[in-house]
Design a protein around this motif. Structure first.
Motif, PDB file in Angstrom:
ATOM      1  N   SER A  51       8.880  27.994  16.531  1.00  0.00           N
ATOM      2  CA  SER A  51       9.636  28.753  17.540  1.00  0.00           C
ATOM      3  C   SER A  51       8.667  29.291  18.579  1.00  0.00           C
ATOM      4  N   ALA A  52       9.177  29.474  19.793  1.00  0.00           N
ATOM      5  CA  ALA A  52       8.389  30.104  20.857  1.00  0.00           C
ATOM      6  C   ALA A  52       8.601  31.612  20.819  1.00  0.00           C
ATOM      7  N   TYR A  53       7.595  32.350  21.288  1.00  0.00           N
ATOM      8  CA  TYR A  53       7.681  33.818  21.347  1.00  0.00           C
ATOM      9  C   TYR A  53       6.870  34.278  22.555  1.00  0.00           C
ATOM     10  N   HIS A  54       7.505  35.011  23.475  1.00  0.00           N
ATOM     11  CA  HIS A  54       6.769  35.540  24.638  1.00  0.00           C
ATOM     12  C   HIS A  54       7.537  36.706  25.262  1.00  0.00           C
TER      13      HIS A  54
ATOM     14  N   MET B  94      11.258  36.819  26.774  1.00  0.00           N
ATOM     15  CA  MET B  94      12.468  36.887  25.946  1.00  0.00           C
ATOM     16  C   MET B  94      12.939  38.338  25.847  1.00  0.00           C
TER      17      MET B  94
ATOM     18  N   GLN C 230       9.018  23.305  21.662  1.00  0.00           N
ATOM     19  CA  GLN C 230      10.032  22.235  21.701  1.00  0.00           C
ATOM     20  C   GLN C 230       9.449  20.909  21.217  1.00  0.00           C
TER      21      GLN C 230
ATOM     22  N   GLN D 288       3.957  31.694  29.419  1.00  0.00           N
ATOM     23  CA  GLN D 288       5.260  31.693  28.751  1.00  0.00           C
ATOM     24  C   GLN D 288       5.881  30.302  28.709  1.00  0.00           C
ATOM     25  N   ASN D 289       5.800  29.568  29.840  1.00  0.00           N
ATOM     26  CA  ASN D 289       6.426  28.238  29.843  1.00  0.00           C
ATOM     27  C   ASN D 289       5.724  27.280  28.880  1.00  0.00           C
TER      28      ASN D 289
ATOM     29  N   ASP E 191       7.234  27.746  25.394  1.00  0.00           N
ATOM     30  CA  ASP E 191       8.511  27.028  25.253  1.00  0.00           C
ATOM     31  C   ASP E 191       8.281  25.526  25.093  1.00  0.00           C
ATOM     32  N   ASP E 192       7.414  24.953  25.945  1.00  0.00           N
ATOM     33  CA  ASP E 192       7.195  23.500  25.928  1.00  0.00           C
ATOM     34  C   ASP E 192       6.560  23.041  24.621  1.00  0.00           C
TER      35      ASP E 192
ATOM     36  N   ARG F 226      13.074  38.682  20.408  1.00  0.00           N
ATOM     37  CA  ARG F 226      11.700  38.751  19.894  1.00  0.00           C
ATOM     38  C   ARG F 226      11.672  39.400  18.512  1.00  0.00           C
TER      39      ARG F 226
END
Length: 639
Positions: free
Chosen positions: A255-258, A261, A245, A237-238, A241-242, A266
């Motif tokens: 965009s991040a998706y996991h 959230m 970004q 998950q991290n 996000d990284d 989601r």
């Protein structure tokens, strides 16, 4: 007739490969399995027959997102379909049940866990069902990559509900898994229809790259294709996000998706991606199963996929419109340890297995199980605990008897006397007995089923059926929770220590096969001749060109992955600093010493019920050695 139904209800003039023989087999009264690649139209294989079959089609689907997408499609075609799922209010699920009773619904979608629900089972047992559809049917096989213990009970449920036909659907089944699925459902091998795994429009590209260079490479790659729908898969998950970004900082609409959230976030992201408002979704495998977007042009694996099956499923989301699409894998062995360590997190310790067996031995001929308390008590995560119970069923130690809600209560919506006045004779006497044995605490009545049986001789099932009827009539509101599963125990039990060892060996064998999947995948990624041919061959598909001409191996760019040096284990002093707070917490909470296994899982960052209870995530050492292979860490802790 099938082609006519296809045109009339779906607006298609012809079937896709494989669909017609499956549909015709079902309409001729046969059971069948459809092994089609991701995105090749498996769902139509049950959607069309469901229109023509006389009774309900019951669909077992593993993911809520899959159900919702398929329901939206069916409703857009004017086909009466519904689901009963965890996102619904009580009133919504009751309304669906009423529509099913009245024959207004042709397709009902549920998760396999719904069949363990006492109230749902009573409802569905009264419904005539023409066809059972098992989506993601590879989950029934221990040799499959996503084994789900509850799937093993589906053949039993089918017999119990007297469902004449079954349709098995999957995109990722090896020949061994296909044989296993067919055997469990008594399916003739000639009723397994496979269309092949070769996708001529997918360009498969594996690039051997240093871990530190991946972000720059990914950014430069995606920048070449602005505004093209893309998915970038990561393991953790991290990382999602990284990476998202970083891509945003490079001007890429990502965009991040996991799963970390919340559901609404989601759902909003998925909607934006489907509407082309987000170009690049950087996601864990939580994203994709429910996404049916035809024009995804790029699927990138930033981290290694979990297995060949996962890789095949994930690249299968590209190019469903048949247009050329790219599948890029940034390959190195840096996160191999992370993948392997996930596997080891699902094997219970020997002491935990002993604790479960002791519970069963003390229960006598009937064992009542509350799964969550037992999971917390024995430090076995819920999914491995389910697997352990299935192993015990397969060994003949346990036999599922029934399940019920331990906590049942109801609240009257009016006075009791006017309600009773609606009934006469023995039915009124029975309801009076139910009310007499349901003491009220402020607002809610709590039925005493044992007292009712002793005083009136009425079984719990009759009392529950009566309360459900009164709820349908709006006389009361009924609540039930704490699912309790009841097993018959075959006595006498074998030697418990020997049995515990055998069960541990079963888990270790499964563990070894999962690690072998990772080795198989690494071999595939370094295939020297043709990736497409090797991938199809893994799934038993031999009708594939030996050289596809659209993969990195065919272009003479086969990847070679050097073994990445793994992180070393710190000295005993550092380990002691990390483990001392955990040891103190475990001894205080459970009066047990800290085992090497639990210490290793803590240092690697694998959650477990006991680690959650003592808030291990807040301790400095949790996950500190995530890149160290589990076996190496265990050896260090035991020497």
């Amino acid at each position: 007739m099938p082609t006519q139904l296809l045109q009339q209800h779906f607006g298609f003039s012809e079937f896709r490969p494989g669909q017609q023989p499956v549909v015709e087999a079902l309409l001729n009264g046969n059971s069948v399995a459809a092994i089609f690649p991701t995105g090749s139209g498996k769902s139509l294989c049950y959607q069309l027959p469901a229109i023509a079959l006389p009774n309900l089609t019951l669909v077992i689907s593993p993911l809520l997102a899959l159900m919702q997408d398929q329901l939206a499609f069916l409703k857009s075609k004017g086909i009466a379909a519904a689901s009963i799922d965890s996102s619904q209010s009580f009133e919504q699920s009751q309304a669906v049940m009423q529509q099913v009773r009245q024959g207004e619904i042709k397709i009902l979608m549920i998760s396999v866990e719904r069949l363990k629900n006492e109230r749902f089972r009573r409802f569905i047992s009264q419904i005539s069902i023409s066809l059972l559809v098992v989506d993601e049917a590879h989950c029934i096989s221990e040799w499959g990559h996503n084994f789900r213990p509850d799937y093993l009970k589906l053949p039993h449920y089918r017999r119990w509900l007297k469902i004449p036909q079954v349709l098995l659907l999957t995109a990722t089944a090896t020949p061994q898994v296909i044989d296993d699925m067919a055997a469990k459902f008594d399916l003739q091998r000639d009723k397994v229809i496979t269309t092949g795994f070769y996708r001529p429009n997918l360009d498969l590209n594996v690039v051997a790259i240093d871990e530190q260079q991946r972000l720059t490479y990914l950014s430069q790659y995606l920048s070449q294709y602005p505004n093209q729908p893309s998915i970038v898969y990561v393991t953790q998950q991290n990382s999602a996000d990284d990476v998202a970004q970083f891509l945003q900082s490079q001007g890429i609409n990502a965009s991040a998706y996991h799963a970390g959230m919340d559901h609404d976030r989601r759902q909003a992201l998925q909607t934006q991606f489907m509407a082309n408002q987000v170009d690049v979704m950087v996601a864990t495998i939580a994203f994709g199963m429910g996404v049916d977007k035809a024009n995804i042009r790029h699927v990138v694996h930033y981290d290694l996929p979990k297995s060949i099956e996962n890789y095949s499923q994930e690249i299968g989301r590209a190019g469903r419109d048949g247009e050329p699409s790219n599948c890029l894998l940034l390959a190195n062995t840096a996160n191999r340890s992370v993948l392997e360590n996930f596997v080891y997190g699902d094997t219970p310790e020997l002491g935990s297995i002993r604790a479960v067996l002791q519970e069963i031995a003390e229960a006598g001929p009937e064992w009542q199980l509350l799964a969550l308390p037992l999971s917390n008590q024995t430090n076995i995560r819920p999914l491995p605990l389910k697997t352990l119970l299935v192993y015990l069923e397969m060994a003949g130690i346990l036999e599922p008897s029934y399940s019920f809600f331990a906590d049942v209560r109801f609240k009257m919506k009016g006075e009791i006397e006017p309600m009773l006045a609606q009934f006469e004779g023995e039915r009124r006497q029975f309801l009076e007995a139910v009310m007499q044995h349901s003491p009220k605490a402020r607002t809610w009545h709590q039925p005493d089923f044992d007292g009712l049986f002793q005083a009136y001789g009425a079984q719990r099932s009759r009392a529950m059926a009566a309360l459900e009827y009164l709820e349908q009539k709006q006389w009361l509101e009924l609540q039930s929770k704490q699912m309790t599963e009841v097993y018959k125990v075959r006595l006498p039990l074998p030697d418990l220590e020997q049995l515990a060892q055998q069960l541990l060996e079963q888990f270790q064998s499964k563990e070894a096969s999962e690690v072998a999947r990772i080795d198989n995948m690494l071999s595939l990624l370094q295939e020297p001749h043709c990736l497409s041919h090797a991938l199809a061959g893994y799934f038993g598909d031999t009708q594939v060109p030996k050289r596809c001409g659209h993969c990195s191996a065919c272009r003479g760019q086969a990847a070679a992955l050097p073994d990445t040096s793994t992180a070393s284990v710190p000295d005993a002093n550092q380990l002691g600093q990390w483990l001392s707070p955990l040891q103190e917490a475990i001894e205080k909470q459970y009066q047990m010493p800290l085992s090497e296994t639990l210490a290793a899982r803590f240092l690697i960052g694998l959650p477990s019920p006991w680690l959650t209870k003592v808030k291990a995530r807040q301790m400095a050492g949790f996950g500190a050695l995530a890149s160290v292979p589990y076996g190496q860490l265990i050896r260090s802790l035991t020497t």
